[in-house]
Design an enzyme around this catalytic site. Structure first.
Site, PDB file in Angstrom:
ATOM      1  N   GLY A 194      42.680 -13.009 -25.251  1.00 53.45           N
ATOM      2  CA  GLY A 194      42.746 -14.164 -24.343  1.00 53.45           C
ATOM      3  C   GLY A 194      42.157 -15.395 -24.999  1.00 53.45           C
ATOM      4  O   GLY A 194      41.619 -16.282 -24.336  1.00 53.45           O
ATOM      5  N   GLY A 208      42.974 -18.874 -23.722  1.00 51.49           N
ATOM      6  CA  GLY A 208      42.646 -19.251 -22.344  1.00 51.49           C
ATOM      7  C   GLY A 208      41.451 -20.189 -22.295  1.00 51.49           C
ATOM      8  O   GLY A 208      40.900 -20.574 -23.328  1.00 51.49           O
ATOM      9  N   ASP A 232      46.118 -13.658 -28.546  1.00 50.79           N
ATOM     10  CA  ASP A 232      46.576 -14.213 -27.270  1.00 50.79           C
ATOM     11  C   ASP A 232      48.048 -13.846 -27.108  1.00 50.79           C
ATOM     12  O   ASP A 232      48.722 -13.511 -28.088  1.00 50.79           O
ATOM     13  CB  ASP A 232      46.394 -15.739 -27.225  1.00 50.79           C
ATOM     14  CG  ASP A 232      46.400 -16.259 -25.799  1.00 50.79           C
ATOM     15  OD1 ASP A 232      45.343 -16.221 -25.140  1.00 50.79           O
ATOM     16  OD2 ASP A 232      47.476 -16.661 -25.312  1.00 50.79           O
ATOM     17  N   TYR A 279      43.351  -8.975  -8.538  1.00 48.81           N
ATOM     18  CA  TYR A 279      42.471  -9.371  -9.647  1.00 48.81           C
ATOM     19  C   TYR A 279      41.077  -8.761  -9.470  1.00 48.81           C
ATOM     20  O   TYR A 279      40.513  -8.171 -10.395  1.00 48.81           O
ATOM     21  CB  TYR A 279      42.412 -10.904  -9.671  1.00 48.81           C
ATOM     22  CG  TYR A 279      41.417 -11.528 -10.613  1.00 48.81           C
ATOM     23  CD1 TYR A 279      41.560 -11.405 -11.990  1.00 48.81           C
ATOM     24  CD2 TYR A 279      40.354 -12.286 -10.119  1.00 48.81           C
ATOM     25  CE1 TYR A 279      40.653 -12.017 -12.852  1.00 48.81           C
ATOM     26  CE2 TYR A 279      39.461 -12.903 -10.969  1.00 48.81           C
ATOM     27  CZ  TYR A 279      39.608 -12.763 -12.338  1.00 48.81           C
ATOM     28  OH  TYR A 279      38.713 -13.365 -13.183  1.00 48.81           O
ATOM     29  N   LYS A 303      39.377  -5.981 -11.903  1.00 50.22           N
ATOM     30  CA  LYS A 303      38.119  -6.208 -12.644  1.00 50.22           C
ATOM     31  C   LYS A 303      37.091  -5.148 -12.272  1.00 50.22           C
ATOM     32  O   LYS A 303      36.335  -4.677 -13.116  1.00 50.22           O
ATOM     33  CB  LYS A 303      37.592  -7.616 -12.353  1.00 50.22           C
ATOM     34  CG  LYS A 303      38.421  -8.719 -12.995  1.00 50.22           C
ATOM     35  CD  LYS A 303      38.039  -8.912 -14.465  1.00 50.22           C
ATOM     36  CE  LYS A 303      38.762 -10.062 -15.108  1.00 50.22           C
ATOM     37  NZ  LYS A 303      38.348 -10.299 -16.501  1.00 50.22           N
ATOM     38  N   ILE A 350      34.293 -21.399 -12.713  1.00 53.84           N
ATOM     39  CA  ILE A 350      33.783 -22.062 -13.911  1.00 53.84           C
ATOM     40  C   ILE A 350      34.429 -23.454 -14.021  1.00 53.84           C
ATOM     41  O   ILE A 350      35.637 -23.602 -13.814  1.00 53.84           O
ATOM     42  CB  ILE A 350      34.081 -21.217 -15.172  1.00 53.84           C
ATOM     43  CG1 ILE A 350      33.376 -19.863 -15.051  1.00 53.84           C
ATOM     44  CG2 ILE A 350      33.614 -21.948 -16.434  1.00 53.84           C
ATOM     45  CD1 ILE A 350      33.645 -18.919 -16.205  1.00 53.84           C
TER      46      ILE A 350
HETATM   47  N1  SER Z   1      37.973 -18.185 -11.434  1.00 51.18           N
HETATM   48  C1  SER Z   1      38.447 -16.918 -10.937  1.00 51.18           C
HETATM   49  C2  SER Z   1      39.570 -17.093 -10.018  1.00 51.18           C
HETATM   50  O1  SER Z   1      39.572 -18.096  -9.347  1.00 51.18           O
HETATM   51  C3  SER Z   1      37.351 -16.170 -10.241  1.00 51.18           C
HETATM   52  O2  SER Z   1      36.612 -15.499 -11.202  1.00 51.18           O
HETATM   53  O3  SER Z   1      40.409 -16.265  -9.915  1.00 51.18           O
END
Ligand code: SER
Length: 357
Positions: free
Chosen positions: A26, A29, A53, A172, A176, A212
């Site tokens: 990745g 990214g 990637d 997701y 994870k 983030i």
């Molecule tokens: N930034 C991620 C998302 O919005 C959450 O870890 O899917």
């Protein structure tokens, strides 16, 4: 993708026997972008960094790596081909489909996020056994592994520690969480099947990241994207329609703090770590508080609210903040940027430089 279609765009150097190579998946990214910079600054080419990637990396990114590969992490033959060519001693497995994108294509998310991780964990385990050393496996997990059923439950839960509210509502988050457990298996049990040596195992270390915010890149496919999108829109003088309600609240942190946290966890002596997976936090503003802060620096910013059902539901299921006391205690985690410093010292100066505003 078969190994034949995997593109190697730069040839490998001879790996250092002492330190081995670092594989970053990745790498193209958002986090990969910042991590490649940080690894290049740390090693100055003294250590082999292999960047992988799905798509070929642009030349300026590829320049930070000693070898680059374009390939699909969910194709086991790709990992096998890389492992044949390089002496890998660390894997930083960043490749993933984020939460909003994952809800659009759940089966693709499952394939990339889970099968891709399974392939990389196997690569790490085999590399550990071949080298006779532990192979570090750094894995960004997420706030999306948490799930609270209602807004009242979210308020009542407050700052959530690692072992609570583990009922994710997105593919997701489920993916994870599954990989965290796969990491635990490879770190603690896989060697029992393969060998009795405790020193040649997968040293799995993971951080559950909040949203983030990077001043350099705009995220795609996430549900915390409203924070960074609002900022990047304001800096470009564009109006922004926020896809969650003004009162929506989740934790965020800056990209430099996120990358530093991963590097600090990677550097921590194993015996100091009481967990395999850690929360990290920094600040937890509502969407309206982000908008107010954005307007302090960009007074002409236009923010309206147009919540979408699906994305609002996801944000409502995530805790309003995380308890990161285990990370602070075990390996000294401390964010450099609180909400005010994030804007004043990082986001605004860098974003102004980027857009010339
Ligand atoms: N930034 C991620 C998302 O919005 C959450 O870890 O899917």
């Amino acid at each position: 993708m078969s190994p034949a279609t995997m593109i190697e765009s730069k040839s490998a150097r001879t790996p250092s026997a002492e330190t081995g190579a670092i594989l970053v998946t990745g790498a193209g990214g958002e986090m990969g972008h910042a991590l490649l910079d940080a690894l290049a600054k740390r090693y100055h080419g003294a250590r082999e960094v292999i960047a992988m990637d799905l798509r070929e990396l642009p030349a300026d990114r590829a320049a930070h790596a000693s070898a680059t590969y374009a390939g699909d992490v969910s194709d086991p033959t790709v990992a096998e081909a890389i492992a044949l060519k390089h002496d890998i001693s660390e894997v930083w497995h960043l490749a993933a489909l984020l939460s909003t994108r994952g809800e659009k294509s759940p089966e693709l998310a499952l394939k990339v996020n889970v099968m891709g991780s399974a392939n990389m964990l196997k690569l790490a385990a085999e590399s550990a056994s071949r080298r006779g050393t532990a192979v570090k496996f750094m894995f960004p997990s997420t706030i999306a592994i948490y799930g609270v059923p209602t807004l009242d439950a979210k308020r009542a839960a407050g700052r959530v520690s690692e072992d609570r509210c583990l009922e994710p509502i997105t593919m997701y988050g489920v993916n994870k969480r599954a990989v965290e457990e796969m990491g635990r298996y490879y770190a603690r049990h896989y060697r029992l099947l393969a060998s009795d040596r405790l020193d040649c195992t997968v040293d799995f270390r993971s951080i559950r990241f909040p949203g983030i915010i990077s001043a350099d890149t705009v995220p795609t496919g996430g549900t915390s994207d409203y924070g960074p999108e609002m900022l990047h829109a304001a800096a470009q003088g564009k109006p922004y329609a926020c896809f969650v309600r003004p009162d929506a609240r989740i934790p965020f942190m800056t990209m430099p703090d996120a990358v530093r946290s991963l590097m600090e966890l990677a550097d921590a002596p194993r015996e100091k770590l009481s967990r395999l997976v850690y929360n990290v936090g920094a600040f937890a503003p509502s969407a309206a508080e982000i908008a107010t802060k954005v307007k302090e620096f960009f007074p002409k910013a236009e923010v309206t609210y147009a919540p979408t059902l699906e994305r609002q539901r996801i944000v409502d299921s995530w805790p309003e903040d995380v308890d990161d006391s285990a990370a602070r205690r075990d390996w000294g985690w401390k964010p450099e940027h609180d909400f005010d410093r994030a804007f004043a010292e990082y986001i605004v100066p860098k974003i102004r430089a980027r857009y010339g505003c």
